[in-house]
Design an enzyme around this catalytic site. Structure first.
Site, PDB file in Angstrom:
ATOM      1  N   ASP A   1      14.031 -30.721   7.726  1.00  0.00           N
ATOM      2  CA  ASP A   1      12.936 -30.789   8.709  1.00  0.00           C
ATOM      3  C   ASP A   1      11.657 -30.206   8.118  1.00  0.00           C
ATOM      4  O   ASP A   1      10.992 -29.375   8.736  1.00  0.00           O
ATOM      5  CB  ASP A   1      13.322 -30.049   9.992  1.00  0.00           C
ATOM      6  CG  ASP A   1      12.450 -30.455  11.175  1.00  0.00           C
ATOM      7  OD1 ASP A   1      11.827 -31.531  11.115  1.00  0.00           O
ATOM      8  OD2 ASP A   1      12.377 -29.689  12.154  1.00  0.00           O
TER       9      ASP A   1
ATOM     10  N   LYS B   1      13.438 -16.233  17.801  1.00  0.00           N
ATOM     11  CA  LYS B   1      13.693 -17.606  18.235  1.00  0.00           C
ATOM     12  C   LYS B   1      14.895 -17.606  19.158  1.00  0.00           C
ATOM     13  O   LYS B   1      15.993 -17.206  18.783  1.00  0.00           O
ATOM     14  CB  LYS B   1      13.941 -18.518  17.038  1.00  0.00           C
ATOM     15  CG  LYS B   1      14.182 -19.977  17.451  1.00  0.00           C
ATOM     16  CD  LYS B   1      14.143 -20.927  16.269  1.00  0.00           C
ATOM     17  CE  LYS B   1      15.348 -20.737  15.382  1.00  0.00           C
ATOM     18  NZ  LYS B   1      15.387 -21.756  14.304  1.00  0.00           N
TER      19      LYS B   1
ATOM     20  N   LYS C   1       7.176 -23.527  21.623  1.00  0.00           N
ATOM     21  CA  LYS C   1       8.394 -24.090  22.191  1.00  0.00           C
ATOM     22  C   LYS C   1       8.602 -25.477  21.621  1.00  0.00           C
ATOM     23  O   LYS C   1       7.651 -26.232  21.453  1.00  0.00           O
ATOM     24  CB  LYS C   1       8.292 -24.154  23.715  1.00  0.00           C
ATOM     25  CG  LYS C   1       9.542 -24.678  24.395  1.00  0.00           C
ATOM     26  CD  LYS C   1       9.381 -24.657  25.903  1.00  0.00           C
ATOM     27  CE  LYS C   1      10.645 -25.167  26.588  1.00  0.00           C
ATOM     28  NZ  LYS C   1      10.512 -25.157  28.061  1.00  0.00           N
ATOM     29  N   GLY C   2       9.833 -25.789  21.311  1.00  0.00           N
ATOM     30  CA  GLY C   2      10.148 -27.107  20.773  1.00  0.00           C
ATOM     31  C   GLY C   2      11.571 -27.487  21.102  1.00  0.00           C
ATOM     32  O   GLY C   2      12.214 -26.890  21.967  1.00  0.00           O
ATOM     33  N   GLY C   3      12.071 -28.491  20.389  1.00  0.00           N
ATOM     34  CA  GLY C   3      13.435 -28.939  20.628  1.00  0.00           C
ATOM     35  C   GLY C   3      14.452 -27.877  20.285  1.00  0.00           C
ATOM     36  O   GLY C   3      15.547 -27.853  20.826  1.00  0.00           O
ATOM     37  N   PHE C   4      14.096 -26.963  19.381  1.00  0.00           N
ATOM     38  CA  PHE C   4      15.015 -25.904  18.968  1.00  0.00           C
ATOM     39  C   PHE C   4      15.100 -24.796  20.000  1.00  0.00           C
ATOM     40  O   PHE C   4      16.038 -24.017  20.004  1.00  0.00           O
ATOM     41  CB  PHE C   4      14.561 -25.305  17.636  1.00  0.00           C
ATOM     42  CG  PHE C   4      13.177 -24.742  17.689  1.00  0.00           C
ATOM     43  CD1 PHE C   4      12.942 -23.475  18.187  1.00  0.00           C
ATOM     44  CD2 PHE C   4      12.094 -25.489  17.252  1.00  0.00           C
ATOM     45  CE1 PHE C   4      11.667 -22.952  18.245  1.00  0.00           C
ATOM     46  CE2 PHE C   4      10.813 -24.967  17.300  1.00  0.00           C
ATOM     47  CZ  PHE C   4      10.596 -23.706  17.800  1.00  0.00           C
ATOM     48  N   GLY C   5      14.119 -24.653  20.875  1.00  0.00           N
ATOM     49  CA  GLY C   5      14.082 -23.564  21.831  1.00  0.00           C
ATOM     50  C   GLY C   5      12.700 -22.944  21.904  1.00  0.00           C
ATOM     51  O   GLY C   5      11.686 -23.637  21.791  1.00  0.00           O
TER      52      GLY C   5
ATOM     53  N   LEU D   1       5.215 -17.692  21.616  1.00  0.00           N
ATOM     54  CA  LEU D   1       4.418 -18.248  20.522  1.00  0.00           C
ATOM     55  C   LEU D   1       4.481 -19.764  20.492  1.00  0.00           C
ATOM     56  O   LEU D   1       3.514 -20.422  20.094  1.00  0.00           O
ATOM     57  CB  LEU D   1       4.907 -17.693  19.176  1.00  0.00           C
ATOM     58  CG  LEU D   1       4.730 -16.192  18.946  1.00  0.00           C
ATOM     59  CD1 LEU D   1       5.373 -15.782  17.628  1.00  0.00           C
ATOM     60  CD2 LEU D   1       3.251 -15.820  18.943  1.00  0.00           C
TER      61      LEU D   1
END
Length: 626
Positions: A429, A332, A311-315, A309
């Site tokens: 955030d 996640k 992707k970002g800095g968190f995974g 779905l």
């Protein structure tokens, strides 16, 4: 040809007729190469030997030039394989009783690479070929002499050569020949010549049998009633070959079985190792349900790319469906180089796992496998709020009612985190990408990867700067301390983006409109605040609510921490319990509290006293920014 090779015993008849005499096949014959006589008097031209050739010639020459003749012969072919043949045999008339230097394979024991095709050879042959050779211009691969009797009749007066084929079981040949050639053959013949038979094998063996022949002094097609078609023995199978084949097959099967068994064991081992989980002591104290890693693998189809779905800095976030319940989930998974590590993971499962609020994304459970951490949430089908802020012509625009409700939903969630729950939670955030929209267009705050948990009444400050650039409050950059007021700052920016339908920084906008906060404040000062709203919602009946949210958004996003309201005051304003004063513009313009008019300070006091009850003036200003 292949279909006719299914018949192992291929039988034809040869009878030789000459105008001067009758010739018996039991006369004086010369054998060359692999040719040999068998026990019943037949001549075997070839055998099981590969790439060999054999010849048999009658030692008595015959006067043939300027003569008519008829040849009729009986022969048999037994190939090594029923689905493919060797090369075949030929009937030949030659100047000599033998053809020295002849080659096997496609040359059929007649010629070699040097002598092939030379008219000076004075060799006339009828090929009984059972394999098509393109280099010799074979007419097709359905060769004569495979399953038929052959009659070769030449009439010198008529200068006509006829070749007739018919089944071996039929005693009388057909009247119509298969092939006819009108040509004078005398130039090709010498006065005296010899006749005989040749055969060859290639990579496949074959038995070529010459069975009988005789002569009569006239040209005719004789009857064949007296000819007994013999039964030829099958191609011999060496027991050693059979044993080798059996051993080879058994060995192959054994190796294959070992390979398969090893593969199955390896798969089970790696699968077990892949899904093996270890329960640590720290996990016992947390309430959320722990999912088995195997269950998440099945739900997300082994975390396939098509399930991704975002992707970002968190995974990474994957969509999944829980087996059995068919409930849609979002999983996640933190990546190896993620900024979110074990401490943040523990904080998230310890906080949101115990939170129950309609405007917070519900944490269903978690999983920990090797170096990866997994959080399982309710799936929100309409994605995140940020996609509704992109000015894409194909993107559905939100109505004013939907926007107002989204803002109230986010405010309600933040109020619960800051003041209503037993512990203070700072999200740290807040941004459109972390506001998720469910199927009923309700807004829910998600991604608590940066949330910090503090006991109520303790100093709720952290020393780690985290968040998304643009949504980080100025004091957080200076001090590195996150408070509830830094969440309010980010919420104010989100509120302005939702009303205006654009990002807070628009590089493609005119220069005076690039920075959203500055542009809205400029419009407010010029009396055109309503024009800041997105055109699709800019209707007169919405003016009051639109201007209210724009003013409140500017107040929440004020660069001075003490000027911002807390979420309790924000909710009362949104619900109509409290109102913004008319002189709020002076408050928004102020750089700080020093030098601010007393009436403006009273406005701030009024806003914050709603949420702090009986607190004193000093406590109000100190506590509203938790």
């Amino acid at each position: 040809m292949p279909s006719e090779l299914k018949v192992l015993h291929i039988v034809l008849v040869l009878l030789y007729t000459l105008s001067s005499s009758t010739y018996n096949s039991n006369g004086n014959w010369t054998l060359e190469g692999s040719a040999a006589d068998n026990s019943i008097g037949d001549t075997i031209l070839t055998n099981t030997k590969k790439h060999s050739c054999g010849q048999t010639f009658n030692n008595e020459s015959i006067p043939i030039k300027d003569s008519s003749f008829s040849f009729h012969f009986l022969f048999g072919i037994v190939p090594e394989h029923t689905q493919s043949g060797s090369h075949g045999m030929s009937f030949v008339i030659s100047p000599t009783a033998g053809l020295p230097g002849a080659s096997s394979d496609q040359y059929l024991g007649l010629f070699n690479e040097t002598t092939n095709g030379k008219s000076s050879n004075h060799v006339i042959a009828i090929e009984l070929d059972i394999q098509k050779d393109q280099e010799f211009g074979d007419i097709d691969d359905n060769h004569v002499a495979m399953v038929m009797r052959l009659s070769i009749v030449y009439s010198h007066p008529d200068q006509q050569l006829n070749v007739t084929l018919f089944p071996a079981e039929i005693p009388v040949p057909p009247r119509k020949p298969l092939l006819s050639l009108n040509r004078d053959l005398s130039p090709y013949f010498l006065e005296e010549m010899y006749y005989g038979y040749t055969a060859s094998t290639g990579s496949i063996g074959a038995f070529h049998y010459m069975l009988s022949s005789y002569a009569t002094p006239k040209v005719e097609n004789p009857t064949w009633e007296f000819i007994v078609v013999p039964t030829l023995p099958p191609y011999p199978k060496k027991s050693s070959d059979r044993t080798k084949k059996i051993l080879a097959v058994c060995l192959t099967l054994a190796v294959f079985a070992v390979f398969v068994a090893s593969g199955i064991c390896f798969v089970f081992y790696t699968r077990h190792k892949k899904v093996k989980e270890v329960l640590e002591e720290w996990e016992i104290q947390y309430g959320p349900h722990r999912f088995a890693y195997k269950e998440l693998l099945n739900a997300t189809k082994d975390f396939k790319e098509k399930q991704l779905l975002g992707k970002g800095g968190f995974g990474q976030v994957f969509k999944g469906t829980l087996p059995g319940s068919n409930a849609e989930i979002a999983v996640k998974r933190t990546s190896h180089d993620s900024r979110q590590g074990m401490s943040e993971f523990l904080a998230e499962i310890s906080t949101i796992g115990r939170l129950r609020h309609p405007n917070l994304v519900r944490l269903l459970g978690y999983c920990r496998h090797k170096e990866n951490l997994y959080l399982v949430y309710d799936f929100t089908p309409n994605g995140s709020l940020d996609k509704y802020l992109d000015r894409n012509e194909n993107q559905e625009r939100l109505t004013w009612e939907q926007r107002f409700k989204i803002i109230k939903d986010v405010a309600s969630a933040l109020l619960h985190l800051h003041q209503e729950w037993v512990q203070i939670i700072i999200h740290r955030d807040i941004k459109p990408a972390n506001v998720l929209i469910d199927h009923e267009m309700n807004a829910r705050i998600g991604d608590f990867g940066l949330a910090k948990l503090y006991d109520q009444g303790l100093d709720p400050q952290t020393s780690r700067v985290a968040g998304t650039f643009g949504y980080i409050a100025p004091e957080l950059l200076r001090t590195g301390r996150a408070t509830t007021s830094t969440d309010v700052y980010a919420f104010g920016l989100v509120m302005l983006e939702v009303v205006c339908g654009r990002r807070m920084i628009e590089r493609r906008a005119p220069e005076n409109e690039e920075v959203l906060v500055d542009w809205i404040l400029e419009l407010w000062e010029s009396g055109k605040l309503f024009d800041a709203a997105e055109e699709s919602i800019r209707q007169e009946q919405n003016r009051g609510e639109i201007e209210l949210l724009l003013k409140l958004g500017l107040l929440c996003a004020h660069h001075t921490e003490l000027i911002r309201p807390n979420m309790s005051a924000v909710m009362q304003i949104l619900n109509g319990v409290s109102q913004l004063p008319d002189n709020l513009l002076d408050v928004v313009r102020a750089e700080n509290l020093r030098g601010m008019p007393e009436t403006s300070i009273e406005v701030l006091l009024g806003l914050n006293l709603y949420s702090v009850g009986t607190m004193t003036l000093t406590n109000s200003f100190l506590s509203h920014g938790r």
